[in-house]
Design a protein around this motif. Structure first.
Motif, PDB file in Angstrom:
ATOM      1  N   PHE A  56       0.836  -1.209   0.000  1.00  0.00           N
ATOM      2  CA  PHE A  56       0.000   0.000   0.000  1.00  0.00           C
ATOM      3  C   PHE A  56       0.870   1.257   0.000  1.00  0.00           C
ATOM      4  CE2 PHE A  56      -3.399  -2.702   2.239  1.00  0.00           C
ATOM      5  CZ  PHE A  56      -4.010  -2.994   1.032  1.00  0.00           C
ATOM      6  N   GLY A  57       1.931   1.260   0.803  1.00  0.00           N
ATOM      7  CA  GLY A  57       2.831   2.394   0.831  1.00  0.00           C
ATOM      8  C   GLY A  57       3.514   2.612  -0.510  1.00  0.00           C
ATOM      9  N   GLN A  58       3.941   1.514  -1.154  1.00  0.00           N
ATOM     10  CA  GLN A  58       4.558   1.610  -2.473  1.00  0.00           C
ATOM     11  C   GLN A  58       3.567   2.145  -3.504  1.00  0.00           C
ATOM     12  OE1 GLN A  58       7.705   1.169  -3.077  1.00  0.00           O
ATOM     13  NE2 GLN A  58       8.395   0.216  -1.159  1.00  0.00           N
ATOM     14  N   PHE A  59       2.325   1.695  -3.400  1.00  0.00           N
ATOM     15  CA  PHE A  59       1.277   2.171  -4.306  1.00  0.00           C
ATOM     16  C   PHE A  59       1.066   3.674  -4.149  1.00  0.00           C
ATOM     17  CE2 PHE A  59      -3.272   3.359  -4.381  1.00  0.00           C
ATOM     18  CZ  PHE A  59      -3.526   3.237  -5.733  1.00  0.00           C
ATOM     19  N   LEU A  60       1.067   4.144  -2.909  1.00  0.00           N
ATOM     20  CA  LEU A  60       0.837   5.567  -2.656  1.00  0.00           C
ATOM     21  C   LEU A  60       1.968   6.426  -3.226  1.00  0.00           C
ATOM     22  CD1 LEU A  60      -0.538   5.283   0.975  1.00  0.00           C
ATOM     23  CD2 LEU A  60      -1.823   6.027  -1.044  1.00  0.00           C
ATOM     24  N   LYS A  61       3.192   5.988  -3.002  1.00  0.00           N
ATOM     25  CA  LYS A  61       4.321   6.738  -3.571  1.00  0.00           C
ATOM     26  C   LYS A  61       4.237   6.762  -5.095  1.00  0.00           C
ATOM     27  CE  LYS A  61       9.380   7.040  -3.719  1.00  0.00           C
ATOM     28  NZ  LYS A  61       9.427   7.213  -5.191  1.00  0.00           N
ATOM     29  N   LYS A  62       3.932   5.638  -5.697  1.00  0.00           N
ATOM     30  CA  LYS A  62       3.820   5.573  -7.159  1.00  0.00           C
ATOM     31  C   LYS A  62       2.708   6.489  -7.667  1.00  0.00           C
ATOM     32  CE  LYS A  62       3.192   2.402 -11.047  1.00  0.00           C
ATOM     33  NZ  LYS A  62       2.169   3.261 -11.698  1.00  0.00           N
ATOM     34  N   THR A  63       1.596   6.533  -6.942  1.00  0.00           N
ATOM     35  CA  THR A  63       0.477   7.386  -7.351  1.00  0.00           C
ATOM     36  C   THR A  63       0.898   8.848  -7.388  1.00  0.00           C
ATOM     37  OG1 THR A  63      -1.130   5.840  -6.413  1.00  0.00           O
ATOM     38  CG2 THR A  63      -1.886   8.091  -6.802  1.00  0.00           C
ATOM     39  N   LEU A  64       1.629   9.294  -6.364  1.00  0.00           N
ATOM     40  CA  LEU A  64       2.099  10.676  -6.355  1.00  0.00           C
ATOM     41  C   LEU A  64       3.178  10.891  -7.415  1.00  0.00           C
ATOM     42  CD1 LEU A  64       2.251  11.612  -2.548  1.00  0.00           C
ATOM     43  CD2 LEU A  64       0.455  12.090  -4.228  1.00  0.00           C
ATOM     44  N   ASP A  65       4.054   9.909  -7.583  1.00  0.00           N
ATOM     45  CA  ASP A  65       5.066  10.011  -8.643  1.00  0.00           C
ATOM     46  C   ASP A  65       4.416  10.179 -10.009  1.00  0.00           C
ATOM     47  OD1 ASP A  65       7.252   9.736  -6.941  1.00  0.00           O
ATOM     48  OD2 ASP A  65       7.352   7.555  -7.176  1.00  0.00           O
ATOM     49  N   ASP A  66       3.331   9.451 -10.237  1.00  0.00           N
ATOM     50  CA  ASP A  66       2.663   9.464 -11.538  1.00  0.00           C
ATOM     51  C   ASP A  66       2.061  10.820 -11.884  1.00  0.00           C
ATOM     52  OD1 ASP A  66       3.366   6.844 -11.955  1.00  0.00           O
ATOM     53  OD2 ASP A  66       1.393   6.007 -11.459  1.00  0.00           O
ATOM     54  N   VAL A  67       1.724  11.622 -10.856  1.00  0.00           N
ATOM     55  CA  VAL A  67       1.183  12.965 -11.122  1.00  0.00           C
ATOM     56  C   VAL A  67       2.242  14.045 -10.896  1.00  0.00           C
ATOM     57  CG1 VAL A  67      -1.229  12.368 -10.739  1.00  0.00           C
ATOM     58  CG2 VAL A  67       0.167  13.115  -8.791  1.00  0.00           C
ATOM     59  N   GLN A  68       3.515  13.612 -10.834  1.00  0.00           N
ATOM     60  CA  GLN A  68       4.670  14.519 -10.769  1.00  0.00           C
ATOM     61  C   GLN A  68       4.800  15.265  -9.436  1.00  0.00           C
ATOM     62  OE1 GLN A  68       6.763  14.253 -13.469  1.00  0.00           O
ATOM     63  NE2 GLN A  68       5.242  12.738 -14.069  1.00  0.00           N
ATOM     64  N   VAL A  69       4.301  14.666  -8.356  1.00  0.00           N
ATOM     65  CA  VAL A  69       4.574  15.207  -7.023  1.00  0.00           C
ATOM     66  C   VAL A  69       5.944  14.708  -6.577  1.00  0.00           C
ATOM     67  CG1 VAL A  69       3.889  15.152  -4.574  1.00  0.00           C
ATOM     68  CG2 VAL A  69       2.149  15.391  -6.360  1.00  0.00           C
ATOM     69  N   ASP A  70       6.748  15.572  -5.976  1.00  0.00           N
ATOM     70  CA  ASP A  70       8.058  15.194  -5.453  1.00  0.00           C
ATOM     71  C   ASP A  70       7.850  14.334  -4.201  1.00  0.00           C
ATOM     72  OD1 ASP A  70      10.556  15.058  -4.192  1.00  0.00           O
ATOM     73  OD2 ASP A  70      11.103  17.117  -4.713  1.00  0.00           O
ATOM     74  N   THR A  71       8.275  13.074  -4.245  1.00  0.00           N
ATOM     75  CA  THR A  71       8.087  12.144  -3.125  1.00  0.00           C
ATOM     76  C   THR A  71       9.399  11.836  -2.404  1.00  0.00           C
ATOM     77  OG1 THR A  71       8.316  10.241  -4.596  1.00  0.00           O
ATOM     78  CG2 THR A  71       6.080  11.057  -4.197  1.00  0.00           C
ATOM     79  N   SER A  72      10.397  12.700  -2.572  1.00  0.00           N
ATOM     80  CA  SER A  72      11.699  12.439  -1.958  1.00  0.00           C
ATOM     81  C   SER A  72      11.651  12.504  -0.436  1.00  0.00           C
ATOM     82  CB  SER A  72      12.746  13.425  -2.492  1.00  0.00           C
ATOM     83  OG  SER A  72      12.379  14.766  -2.197  1.00  0.00           O
ATOM     84  N   MET A  73      10.568  13.075   0.124  1.00  0.00           N
ATOM     85  CA  MET A  73      10.432  13.132   1.575  1.00  0.00           C
ATOM     86  C   MET A  73       9.314  12.232   2.092  1.00  0.00           C
ATOM     87  SD  MET A  73      11.383  17.104   2.461  1.00  0.00           S
ATOM     88  CE  MET A  73      10.911  16.905   4.180  1.00  0.00           C
ATOM     89  N   VAL A  74       8.907  11.254   1.276  1.00  0.00           N
ATOM     90  CA  VAL A  74       8.028  10.191   1.759  1.00  0.00           C
ATOM     91  C   VAL A  74       8.908   9.167   2.484  1.00  0.00           C
ATOM     92  CG1 VAL A  74       6.513   8.276   1.124  1.00  0.00           C
ATOM     93  CG2 VAL A  74       6.292  10.496  -0.026  1.00  0.00           C
ATOM     94  N   VAL A  75       8.601   8.929   3.752  1.00  0.00           N
ATOM     95  CA  VAL A  75       9.393   8.012   4.580  1.00  0.00           C
ATOM     96  C   VAL A  75       8.672   6.677   4.683  1.00  0.00           C
ATOM     97  CG1 VAL A  75      10.415   7.644   6.858  1.00  0.00           C
ATOM     98  CG2 VAL A  75      10.308   9.960   5.891  1.00  0.00           C
ATOM     99  N   PHE A  76       9.405   5.585   4.524  1.00  0.00           N
ATOM    100  CA  PHE A  76       8.823   4.242   4.654  1.00  0.00           C
ATOM    101  C   PHE A  76       9.121   3.682   6.046  1.00  0.00           C
ATOM    102  CE2 PHE A  76       9.005   4.677   0.061  1.00  0.00           C
ATOM    103  CZ  PHE A  76       7.797   4.124  -0.326  1.00  0.00           C
ATOM    104  N   ASP A  77       8.061   3.242   6.709  1.00  0.00           N
ATOM    105  CA  ASP A  77       8.140   2.707   8.066  1.00  0.00           C
ATOM    106  C   ASP A  77       8.209   1.185   8.004  1.00  0.00           C
ATOM    107  OD1 ASP A  77       7.552   1.829  10.719  1.00  0.00           O
ATOM    108  OD2 ASP A  77       6.488   3.698  11.126  1.00  0.00           O
ATOM    109  N   ASN A  78       9.253   0.597   8.574  1.00  0.00           N
ATOM    110  CA  ASN A  78       9.420  -0.858   8.553  1.00  0.00           C
ATOM    111  C   ASN A  78       8.660  -1.568   9.669  1.00  0.00           C
ATOM    112  OD1 ASN A  78      11.203  -1.016   6.279  1.00  0.00           O
ATOM    113  ND2 ASN A  78      12.850  -0.245   7.584  1.00  0.00           N
ATOM    114  N   ILE A  79       8.047  -0.810  10.560  1.00  0.00           N
ATOM    115  CA  ILE A  79       7.339  -1.402  11.702  1.00  0.00           C
ATOM    116  C   ILE A  79       5.829  -1.285  11.561  1.00  0.00           C
ATOM    117  CG2 ILE A  79       7.006  -1.304  14.203  1.00  0.00           C
ATOM    118  CD1 ILE A  79       9.886  -0.199  14.402  1.00  0.00           C
ATOM    119  N   HIS A  80       5.371  -0.087  11.221  1.00  0.00           N
ATOM    120  CA  HIS A  80       3.925   0.169  11.196  1.00  0.00           C
ATOM    121  C   HIS A  80       3.376   0.111   9.767  1.00  0.00           C
ATOM    122  CE1 HIS A  80       5.617   2.287  14.750  1.00  0.00           C
ATOM    123  NE2 HIS A  80       4.597   1.696  15.347  1.00  0.00           N
ATOM    124  N   PRO A  81       2.181  -0.431   9.587  1.00  0.00           N
ATOM    125  CA  PRO A  81       1.591  -0.529   8.245  1.00  0.00           C
ATOM    126  C   PRO A  81       1.046   0.815   7.771  1.00  0.00           C
ATOM    127  CG  PRO A  81       0.036  -1.327   9.872  1.00  0.00           C
ATOM    128  CD  PRO A  81       1.313  -1.045  10.625  1.00  0.00           C
TER     129      PRO A  81
END
Length: 308
Positions: A56-81
């Motif tokens: 789900f997190g990967q999908f969200l980043k891709k969705t923003l990438d696809d509309v040209q939003v800068d996602t360089s400050m999207v942080v991925f959490d290895n503990i929480h969903p």
């Protein structure tokens, strides 16, 4: 800055979540919707928030990438969903929410790229979930105060969700007031205005927000338009007539369209006629979002808006 999450829309229209059987996945989260609107209109937007290190997190980043939003400050959490929201749509375009909160709650100050953040001239804070608890609440206000010290233009949308604040309404009100006191632009619904101020009269409630520190206030009134105030002048700017299918994300698109124009045109707070033009354009954007299902997917292009 704020939440980025999955909206699971119940496609069984006008059936509550108890009876609903079929759900459609959509990217959501108020500040993410704001970013997507800015980008789809041709502006530049960066999203800062946290998602789970999961599909789900990967999908969200891709969705923003696809509309040209800068996602360089999207942080991925290895503990929480990744945070999830289940949404039931009613026949009149209204909706009910159930949140399963996850990673967005855990964004910490040390995960913020301060130099990159300071490159932006406008800082928008969406607060459907950001105010709920630390560490995100502390991070959120620290970044907001830093932006204020840096002389940035600050925008806030203190989204109120009853299911999130059931026994903590007074806490939400105080936190929202704290954010509003730092803001140049504040967007609230008429219900949120009454809740935060405790004042039933729209004009008096808007005046109260100015006294807290807000420079420009926009109170969205649904099909009636938007009450705009700069502290000196106040007027309801009309919207356009549409058939509402799903109002999810309409307020966020309104904010995104407004900030896009602020960045492009640099209007002064005193130029009320220019502010009215900006809000009328944003009303059209919000209205068009209501004609489709989903938040980011429903955001119109500049050509669609200009043809309305």
């Amino acid at each position: 800055m704020g939440e980025l999450l999955i909206d699971f829309f119940c496609t069984d229209v006008d059936i509550n979540l108890i009876e609903g059987q079929n759900f459609q996945k959509q990217a959501g989260g108020a500040p993410a919707n704001v970013c997507a609107t800015i980008a789809k209109l041709g502006g530049t937007a960066l999203f800062s928030g946290k998602v789970g290190n999961d599909p789900f997190g990967q999908f969200l980043k891709k969705t923003l990438d696809d509309v040209q939003v800068d996602t360089s400050m999207v942080v991925f959490d290895n503990i929480h969903p990744t945070t999830l929201a289940f949404v039931s749509l009613q026949a009149n375009g209204g909706r009910d929410f159930v949140f399963n909160r996850g990673a967005d709650a855990f964004l910490m100050e040390e995960e913020i790229d301060r130099d990159k953040l300071n490159e932006a001239e406008i800082h928008h804070f969406g607060s459907a979930t950001a105010l709920l608890s630390d560490p995100f609440q502390a991070t959120y206000f620290h970044v907001m105060r830093n932006a204020k010290e840096q002389g940035k233009f600050i925008s806030i949308d203190p989204n109120y969700r009853v299911d999130l604040w059931r026994n903590r309404i007074s806490e939400f009100i105080e936190l929202a007031k704290e954010g509003i006191s730092l803001a140049d632009f504040v967007k609230v619904s008429d219900e949120e205005l009454k809740l935060i101020t405790g004042i039933g009269n729209l004009a008096e409630g808007t005046k109260y927000l100015h006294e807290l520190g807000a420079k420009v206030v926009a109170v969205t009134l649904g099909s009636e338009g938007t009450l705009l105030s700069n502290g000196e002048n106040s007027e309801i700017v009309p919207s356009v007539k549409i058939k509402s299918i799903d109002s999810t994300g309409a307020g966020d698109a309104f904010v995104g369209a407004t900030l896009f124009q602020f960045a492009k045109d640099h209007p002064t707070i005193e130029d009320f006629e220019k502010l009215k033009e900006i809000i009328y354009f944003s009303n059209k954007v919000g209205a068009l979002v209501c004609t489709k299902v989903g938040a980011i997917n429903a955001i119109p292009t500049l050509e669609e808006i200009l043809s309305l």
